[in-house]
Design a protein around this motif. Sequence first.
Motif, PDB file in Angstrom:
ATOM      1  N   VAL A   1     -33.750  16.178   3.882  1.00 24.67           N
ATOM      2  CA  VAL A   1     -33.078  17.345   3.313  1.00 24.67           C
ATOM      3  C   VAL A   1     -33.986  18.567   3.446  1.00 24.67           C
ATOM      4  CG1 VAL A   1     -32.037  18.363   1.251  1.00 24.67           C
ATOM      5  CG2 VAL A   1     -31.811  15.901   1.681  1.00 24.67           C
ATOM      6  N   VAL A   2     -33.448  19.638   4.001  1.00 31.77           N
ATOM      7  CA  VAL A   2     -34.211  20.874   4.222  1.00 31.77           C
ATOM      8  C   VAL A   2     -33.615  22.000   3.376  1.00 31.77           C
ATOM      9  CG1 VAL A   2     -35.029  22.553   5.910  1.00 31.77           C
ATOM     10  CG2 VAL A   2     -34.676  20.170   6.599  1.00 31.77           C
ATOM     11  N   THR A   3     -34.468  22.701   2.655  1.00 27.07           N
ATOM     12  CA  THR A   3     -34.065  23.900   1.917  1.00 27.07           C
ATOM     13  C   THR A   3     -34.566  25.123   2.669  1.00 27.07           C
ATOM     14  OG1 THR A   3     -34.286  22.706  -0.188  1.00 27.07           O
ATOM     15  CG2 THR A   3     -34.175  25.114  -0.287  1.00 27.07           C
ATOM     16  N   VAL A   4     -33.673  26.027   3.000  1.00 22.22           N
ATOM     17  CA  VAL A   4     -34.037  27.235   3.751  1.00 22.22           C
ATOM     18  C   VAL A   4     -33.823  28.457   2.868  1.00 22.22           C
ATOM     19  CG1 VAL A   4     -33.574  28.622   5.810  1.00 22.22           C
ATOM     20  CG2 VAL A   4     -33.361  26.124   5.907  1.00 22.22           C
ATOM     21  N   LYS A   5     -34.851  29.297   2.778  1.00 22.51           N
ATOM     22  CA  LYS A   5     -34.792  30.524   1.986  1.00 22.51           C
ATOM     23  C   LYS A   5     -35.057  31.709   2.915  1.00 22.51           C
ATOM     24  CE  LYS A   5     -36.396  28.179  -2.204  1.00 22.51           C
ATOM     25  NZ  LYS A   5     -37.304  28.249  -3.372  1.00 22.51           N
ATOM     26  N   PRO A   6     -33.997  32.343   3.378  1.00 26.11           N
ATOM     27  CA  PRO A   6     -34.181  33.390   4.398  1.00 26.11           C
ATOM     28  C   PRO A   6     -34.765  34.704   3.894  1.00 26.11           C
ATOM     29  CG  PRO A   6     -31.980  32.410   4.494  1.00 26.11           C
ATOM     30  CD  PRO A   6     -32.587  31.985   3.199  1.00 26.11           C
ATOM     31  N   GLY A   7     -34.586  35.055   2.617  1.00 24.94           N
ATOM     32  CA  GLY A   7     -34.918  36.422   2.211  1.00 24.94           C
ATOM     33  C   GLY A   7     -33.818  37.358   2.699  1.00 24.94           C
TER      34      GLY A   7
ATOM     35  N   PRO B   1     -30.275  36.955  12.045  1.00 23.81           N
ATOM     36  CA  PRO B   1     -29.670  35.620  11.989  1.00 23.81           C
ATOM     37  C   PRO B   1     -30.289  34.650  12.989  1.00 23.81           C
ATOM     38  CG  PRO B   1     -27.972  37.297  11.878  1.00 23.81           C
ATOM     39  CD  PRO B   1     -29.258  38.024  12.162  1.00 23.81           C
ATOM     40  N   GLU B   2     -30.671  35.159  14.158  1.00 21.15           N
ATOM     41  CA  GLU B   2     -31.272  34.296  15.180  1.00 21.15           C
ATOM     42  C   GLU B   2     -32.613  33.736  14.717  1.00 21.15           C
ATOM     43  OE1 GLU B   2     -28.285  36.927  16.798  1.00 21.15           O
ATOM     44  OE2 GLU B   2     -30.113  37.375  15.663  1.00 21.15           O
ATOM     45  N   ALA B   3     -33.357  34.529  13.929  1.00 19.00           N
ATOM     46  CA  ALA B   3     -34.635  34.048  13.400  1.00 19.00           C
ATOM     47  C   ALA B   3     -34.409  32.948  12.367  1.00 19.00           C
ATOM     48  CB  ALA B   3     -35.412  35.202  12.782  1.00 19.00           C
ATOM     49  N   VAL B   4     -33.360  33.088  11.569  1.00 15.68           N
ATOM     50  CA  VAL B   4     -33.017  32.037  10.609  1.00 15.68           C
ATOM     51  C   VAL B   4     -32.649  30.750  11.348  1.00 15.68           C
ATOM     52  CG1 VAL B   4     -31.502  31.378   8.706  1.00 15.68           C
ATOM     53  CG2 VAL B   4     -32.203  33.768   8.956  1.00 15.68           C
ATOM     54  N   ALA B   5     -31.852  30.884  12.394  1.00 12.60           N
ATOM     55  CA  ALA B   5     -31.459  29.711  13.185  1.00 12.60           C
ATOM     56  C   ALA B   5     -32.677  29.034  13.809  1.00 12.60           C
ATOM     57  CB  ALA B   5     -30.469  30.127  14.271  1.00 12.60           C
ATOM     58  N   GLU B   6     -33.603  29.820  14.319  1.00 14.25           N
ATOM     59  CA  GLU B   6     -34.815  29.263  14.915  1.00 14.25           C
ATOM     60  C   GLU B   6     -35.646  28.535  13.869  1.00 14.25           C
ATOM     61  OE1 GLU B   6     -37.472  28.031  17.613  1.00 14.25           O
ATOM     62  OE2 GLU B   6     -35.587  29.073  18.057  1.00 14.25           O
ATOM     63  N   ALA B   7     -35.761  29.118  12.673  1.00 12.12           N
ATOM     64  CA  ALA B   7     -36.518  28.471  11.599  1.00 12.12           C
ATOM     65  C   ALA B   7     -35.868  27.147  11.200  1.00 12.12           C
ATOM     66  CB  ALA B   7     -36.599  29.397  10.388  1.00 12.12           C
ATOM     67  N   ILE B   8     -34.559  27.116  11.185  1.00 11.30           N
ATOM     68  CA  ILE B   8     -33.846  25.873  10.852  1.00 11.30           C
ATOM     69  C   ILE B   8     -34.096  24.810  11.908  1.00 11.30           C
ATOM     70  CG2 ILE B   8     -31.538  24.852  10.677  1.00 11.30           C
ATOM     71  CD1 ILE B   8     -30.675  27.457   9.267  1.00 11.30           C
ATOM     72  N   ALA B   9     -34.002  25.197  13.174  1.00  9.13           N
ATOM     73  CA  ALA B   9     -34.227  24.233  14.254  1.00  9.13           C
ATOM     74  C   ALA B   9     -35.635  23.652  14.187  1.00  9.13           C
ATOM     75  CB  ALA B   9     -33.977  24.899  15.604  1.00  9.13           C
TER      76      ALA B   9
ATOM     77  N   VAL C   1     -38.428  25.898   3.555  1.00 11.93           N
ATOM     78  CA  VAL C   1     -38.800  26.871   4.576  1.00 11.93           C
ATOM     79  C   VAL C   1     -38.444  28.277   4.114  1.00 11.93           C
ATOM     80  CG1 VAL C   1     -38.415  27.632   6.948  1.00 11.93           C
ATOM     81  CG2 VAL C   1     -38.407  25.187   6.400  1.00 11.93           C
ATOM     82  N   TYR C   2     -39.431  29.160   4.064  1.00 12.27           N
ATOM     83  CA  TYR C   2     -39.201  30.593   3.909  1.00 12.27           C
ATOM     84  C   TYR C   2     -39.206  31.171   5.325  1.00 12.27           C
ATOM     85  CZ  TYR C   2     -40.168  30.269  -1.115  1.00 12.27           C
ATOM     86  OH  TYR C   2     -40.125  29.947  -2.461  1.00 12.27           O
ATOM     87  N   VAL C   3     -38.092  31.754   5.743  1.00 12.47           N
ATOM     88  CA  VAL C   3     -37.964  32.203   7.129  1.00 12.47           C
ATOM     89  C   VAL C   3     -39.064  33.189   7.485  1.00 12.47           C
ATOM     90  CG1 VAL C   3     -36.489  33.436   8.771  1.00 12.47           C
ATOM     91  CG2 VAL C   3     -35.491  31.737   7.201  1.00 12.47           C
ATOM     92  N   LYS C   4     -39.310  34.154   6.616  1.00  9.76           N
ATOM     93  CA  LYS C   4     -40.474  35.034   6.762  1.00  9.76           C
ATOM     94  C   LYS C   4     -41.525  34.550   5.763  1.00  9.76           C
ATOM     95  CE  LYS C   4     -38.752  39.328   8.741  1.00  9.76           C
ATOM     96  NZ  LYS C   4     -39.823  39.498   9.725  1.00  9.76           N
ATOM     97  N   PRO C   5     -42.634  34.013   6.232  1.00  6.18           N
ATOM     98  CA  PRO C   5     -43.627  33.413   5.325  1.00  6.18           C
ATOM     99  C   PRO C   5     -44.090  34.329   4.205  1.00  6.18           C
ATOM    100  CG  PRO C   5     -44.123  32.838   7.598  1.00  6.18           C
ATOM    101  CD  PRO C   5     -43.001  33.841   7.648  1.00  6.18           C
TER     102      PRO C   5
END
Length: 246
Positions: free
Chosen positions: A174-180, A200-208, A218-222
């Motif tokens: 299970v992955v939790t993604v927090k894009p900001g 959105p493309e950066a969020v998709a890349e972080a998910i992959a 995962v915080y998309v922007k650290p």
Amino acid sequence: MTDTVLVLGARSDIGLAVAHRFAAAGHPVALALRDAAGFEAARADIAIRHDVSVTLHDYDALDTEALAGFVDSFEPAPGIVVCAVGTMGDQATSEADPAAAARVMRTNYEAPALVLERFAARMEAQGHGTLVGISSVAGDRGRAVNYVYGSAKAGFTAYLSGLRNRLSDTGVHVVTVKPGFVDTRMTEGMDLPGPLTARPEAVAEAIARAVARERSVVYVKPVWRAIMMLIRAIPEPIFRRTRIGS
């Protein structure tokens, strides 16, 4: 065999970017959304551009009576499920209109949790799979400017944490993604700070990447991890008098 990726809320900018990202890597993609037939052009674009199988599936996140039939229609269960269901809503409207507040809460917490719970059971029975929930940094601490939305995301974050804990020895991740902040139609018109805003493309890349590396949160922007750590550390007597983000 390459896992099929089911994108829940595929009409959203993030959902569509996720579909393209996984399709580009060779994954068959299933797109779930309301009025799926009206999304044929986007389906065909993904299929032709990336030379993969892409299917459309009608899905209304708030229709709980149809949930079991929707989940059971996938046989076998998809190897990866990404939930991009959500709505920002408007804080002032939510304060004045209980129905509007309920819709924000249901769309951002109840609906994603209920559908992922059913797919979790399917994946657990199969002994493998990945569930991805897109939550928000807004759920890390309630703020006056968006606490209805934030409270729903807080609930979803807690749900994903508990689900990850329950499934830890089952082969299901299970992955939790927090894009900001994300530059999407949902945030159109908002004055977003460039350095803290993702595409959105950066969020998709972080998910992959998170799926491939079996990351948990995962915080998309650290930088958001540090920002929210500081915000959570503010003592409540001080925090309650602040208007961070207003």
